[in-house]
Design an enzyme around this catalytic site. Structure first.
Site, PDB file in Angstrom:
ATOM      1  N   CYS A  37       3.685 -24.622   8.474  1.00 25.39           N
ATOM      2  CA  CYS A  37       4.541 -25.552   8.455  1.00 25.39           C
ATOM      3  C   CYS A  37       5.926 -24.162   8.861  1.00 25.39           C
ATOM      4  CB  CYS A  37       5.725 -26.777   8.260  1.00 25.39           C
ATOM      5  SG  CYS A  37       4.302 -27.326   7.907  1.00 25.39           S
ATOM      6  N   HIS A  78      13.139 -34.261  22.210  1.00 20.82           N
ATOM      7  CA  HIS A  78      12.431 -33.342  22.870  1.00 20.82           C
ATOM      8  C   HIS A  78      13.697 -31.972  23.167  1.00 20.82           C
ATOM      9  CE1 HIS A  78       9.178 -36.690  25.088  1.00 20.82           C
ATOM     10  NE2 HIS A  78       8.978 -35.722  26.103  1.00 20.82           N
ATOM     11  N   GLU A 130       6.498 -38.963  10.296  1.00 21.33           N
ATOM     12  CA  GLU A 130       6.778 -37.388  10.756  1.00 21.33           C
ATOM     13  C   GLU A 130       5.363 -37.588  10.909  1.00 21.33           C
ATOM     14  OE1 GLU A 130       8.225 -33.363   9.393  1.00 21.33           O
ATOM     15  OE2 GLU A 130       6.305 -33.695   8.689  1.00 21.33           O
TER      16      GLU A 130
END
Length: 147
Positions: A37, A78, A130
């Site tokens: 990550c 986005h 998530e």
């Protein structure tokens, strides 16, 4: 969005509303312990925002659903979360764009708006998924609780 059952939060208010929304965003976690990550990657986040209160506004709403979507989707969809330096930081761990911090940030944005309204409802919970198998809940401490 699939109808989901969310953990409930106990509160003393007469009204409760929940708004589901989703947004696509990328992030990286700037910590060695983050493993893969640490690299830039993206998610389709699913959020549920719980707002509660005793008084409705002049339109008969606790809060307008569209406004909640605009606050969160309009800001994060986005985007690269790390680029939002007003909300997140690559230098302070408590501001890395982890699921926990993103959930807390959603709460802060929503509550800041609610504090400006005449009926002053409270955001009592943010559920943030998530991935299909990982989610976080953020519940602010009651106003009268002391840390």
């Amino acid at each position: 969005m699939i109808q989901q059952i969310y953990p409930t939060v106990s509160h003393p208010y007469s009204y409760e509303l929940n708004k589901d929304l989703q947004f696509a965003a990328a992030h990286r976690i700037p910590a060695d312990q983050a493993g893969k990550c640490r690299e830039l990657h993206g998610h389709t986040y699913f959020a549920n925002i719980t707002v509660a209160g005793d008084e409705l506004d002049e339109s008969g709403f606790l809060v307008n659903f569209a406004l909640l979507k605009q606050l969160i989707h309009g800001r994060f969809d986005h985007t690269v979360l790390n680029d939002d330096t007003e909300s997140f930081s690559d230098l302070e761990a408590d501001r890395f764009p982890t699921t926990e911090v993103v959930a807390r940030t959603i709460y802060e944005l929503v509550q800041h708006h609610l504090d400006q309204t005449a009926n002053r409802p409270r955001c009592v919970q943010v559920f943030l998924r998530e991935t299909p198998t990982s989610y976080c809940l953020y519940r602010p401490k009651p106003e009268n609780a002391h840390a």
